[in-house]
Enzyme design. Sequence first.
Site, PDB file in Angstrom:
ATOM      1  N   LYS A   1       6.205 -27.300 -11.013  1.00 16.84           N
ATOM      2  CA  LYS A   1       7.405 -27.835 -11.673  1.00 16.84           C
ATOM      3  C   LYS A   1       8.435 -26.709 -11.862  1.00 16.84           C
ATOM      4  O   LYS A   1       9.081 -26.335 -10.904  1.00 16.84           O
ATOM      5  CB  LYS A   1       6.993 -28.570 -12.936  1.00 16.84           C
ATOM      6  CG  LYS A   1       5.869 -29.595 -12.568  1.00 16.84           C
ATOM      7  CD  LYS A   1       5.682 -30.675 -13.527  1.00 16.84           C
ATOM      8  CE  LYS A   1       4.443 -31.497 -13.221  1.00 16.84           C
ATOM      9  NZ  LYS A   1       4.453 -32.233 -11.954  1.00 16.84           N
TER      10      LYS A   1
ATOM     11  N   SER B   1       5.545 -35.995 -20.195  1.00 14.33           N
ATOM     12  CA  SER B   1       6.264 -36.035 -18.916  1.00 14.33           C
ATOM     13  C   SER B   1       7.255 -37.167 -18.772  1.00 14.33           C
ATOM     14  O   SER B   1       8.255 -37.025 -18.088  1.00 14.33           O
ATOM     15  CB  SER B   1       5.255 -36.101 -17.771  1.00 14.33           C
ATOM     16  OG  SER B   1       4.484 -37.284 -17.866  1.00 14.33           O
TER      17      SER B   1
ATOM     18  N   HIS C   1       4.922 -29.436 -18.119  1.00 15.53           N
ATOM     19  CA  HIS C   1       6.394 -29.479 -18.197  1.00 15.53           C
ATOM     20  C   HIS C   1       6.957 -28.472 -19.194  1.00 15.53           C
ATOM     21  O   HIS C   1       8.172 -28.429 -19.393  1.00 15.53           O
ATOM     22  CB  HIS C   1       6.858 -30.896 -18.551  1.00 15.53           C
ATOM     23  CG  HIS C   1       6.521 -31.878 -17.471  1.00 15.53           C
ATOM     24  ND1 HIS C   1       7.354 -32.093 -16.391  1.00 15.53           N
ATOM     25  CD2 HIS C   1       5.426 -32.654 -17.278  1.00 15.53           C
ATOM     26  CE1 HIS C   1       6.785 -32.995 -15.590  1.00 15.53           C
ATOM     27  NE2 HIS C   1       5.616 -33.342 -16.100  1.00 15.53           N
TER      28      HIS C   1
HETATM   29  C1  LIG Z   1       1.792 -33.922 -17.606  1.00 22.30           C
HETATM   30  C2  LIG Z   1       1.336 -33.661 -16.221  1.00 22.30           C
HETATM   31  N1  LIG Z   1       0.123 -33.116 -16.030  1.00 22.30           N
HETATM   32  C3  LIG Z   1      -0.351 -32.852 -14.805  1.00 22.30           C
HETATM   33  C4  LIG Z   1       0.394 -33.123 -13.675  1.00 22.30           C
HETATM   34  C5  LIG Z   1      -0.165 -32.825 -12.329  1.00 22.30           C
HETATM   35  O1  LIG Z   1       0.366 -31.651 -11.837  1.00 22.30           O
HETATM   36  P1  LIG Z   1       0.512 -31.395 -10.266  1.00 22.30           P
HETATM   37  O2  LIG Z   1       1.766 -32.062  -9.827  1.00 22.30           O
HETATM   38  O3  LIG Z   1       0.536 -29.918 -10.131  1.00 22.30           O
HETATM   39  O4  LIG Z   1      -0.686 -32.010  -9.618  1.00 22.30           O
HETATM   40  C6  LIG Z   1       1.658 -33.677 -13.821  1.00 22.30           C
HETATM   41  C7  LIG Z   1       2.468 -33.978 -12.622  1.00 22.30           C
HETATM   42  O5  LIG Z   1       3.195 -34.902 -12.519  1.00 22.30           O
HETATM   43  C8  LIG Z   1       2.148 -33.964 -15.120  1.00 22.30           C
HETATM   44  O6  LIG Z   1       3.340 -34.516 -15.298  1.00 22.30           O
END
Ligand SMILES: Cc1ncc(COP(=O)(O)O)c(C=O)c1O
Length: 414
Positions: free
Chosen positions: A262, A203, A231
């Site tokens: 996203k 991310s 992502h």
């Molecule tokens: C790699 C990753 N996993 C999980 C999440 C969490 O997802 P959510 O925003 O749906 O809670 C994010 C969110 O920023 C993320 O970047």
Amino acid sequence: MLNSYFLSLYFILVYVNNYLKGYDSIVNFFQEEIKKLKKKGLYRTLNVIESAQGPIVKSGGRDFLLFSSNNYLGLANHPELKKAAKEAIDKYGVGTGASRLISGNMALHKELEDEITKFKETEAALLFTSGYMVNVSVISALTDRDDVVIIDKLCHASIVDGCRLSKAKLQIYPHNDINALEKILKRNINKIKKLIVTEGVFSMQGSISSLPEILFLAKKYKALILLDDAHATGILGNKGRGTCEYFDIKDESIIQMGTFSKALGSLGGFIAGSKSIINYLRNKTRSFIYSTALPPAVLATSIKALEIIKNNPELRGELWKKVGCLKNKLKELGYNILNSPSQIIPIIIGDNEKVLKFSKFLYEKGIFIPAIRTPTVSKGTERLRVTIMSNHKEDDLNYLLNVLSDLKRVGLVL
Ligand SMILES: Cc1ncc(COP(=O)(O)O)c(C=O)c1O
């Protein structure tokens, strides 16, 4: 006699003093912590967006070009998604009133799980209220005291928090370092379960997981893989199915996690994998069992988003075209973007104070890219995380590049 009198007085004074000191410091404790955060350039504040999410947003009554959203395909304000949400509200209301195992399970939950199962080409899927909720509780549901969880050093905070909740031993390997991963697997050969956790697209780095090599090791050491495709879902692969499609991999030892928040422009998390693992997680994952089910409008939005992603590959085409162009120009300007192969473009600045100043400079020019600081990224790699949406216009990108070119000139004296 006199001695015991003074001793009692002493203890009373100590008690009163501690009481007052304790009370005082508890009142001031957090204020002092805030001061420390401010001094280190780590204090965080919220910007308020007063319009829908899109390439241009309103904040403080001003228009800003938004280059920091995960709304990669521009779906968060898509007319068809909004229509689907309104229709779902008319038919099903706004709330679900209970967790799914009690009485909150609605037809739309099943429909979305069926759709995500088909999209991810797995046997089954399970919904959660967010991607964070998936990671924070699935890791502890899958592992126990006699197990090991092995994560990439750059894994997201939700994965780290999931590991904190798990009783399993935690091992961390350097980013995408397959040799280090194998050494850890060898050292933990006797653990009952071995769970490797990686992100598809990292991310904050934009790098892509070495999934084929990880899978090879997983097979060799009988490990499970939890692939965080937050992502990559909707983005990687010809059909946007994610990292497995990108590498042309199908394997039941991979559990895919993803989020609707996203590229899909909505909200909620999911797990997709083999029937037995999904059935197990439905019975064991606390954030699924003890939390109210996702509401109808959100479910309908995610269903529509999947349909749009399936039927409109040109959205991804537009995104990749613009991403490629922006990356080339940023390199020409001399920015360090870590050779990111994905839609996430980090511009490494390397200092908390400096990245804040850079972000402020952009803000004053009408560009919204908040500073990414420690502890979100490691010290010395503080950055601007640039993302674009498929519906950004060429003029938007040109404006960004002009301002970044100015920033490069004034950067050293800011
Ligand atoms: C790699 C990753 N996993 C999980 C999440 C969490 O997802 P959510 O925003 O749906 O809670 C994010 C969110 O920023 C993320 O970047």
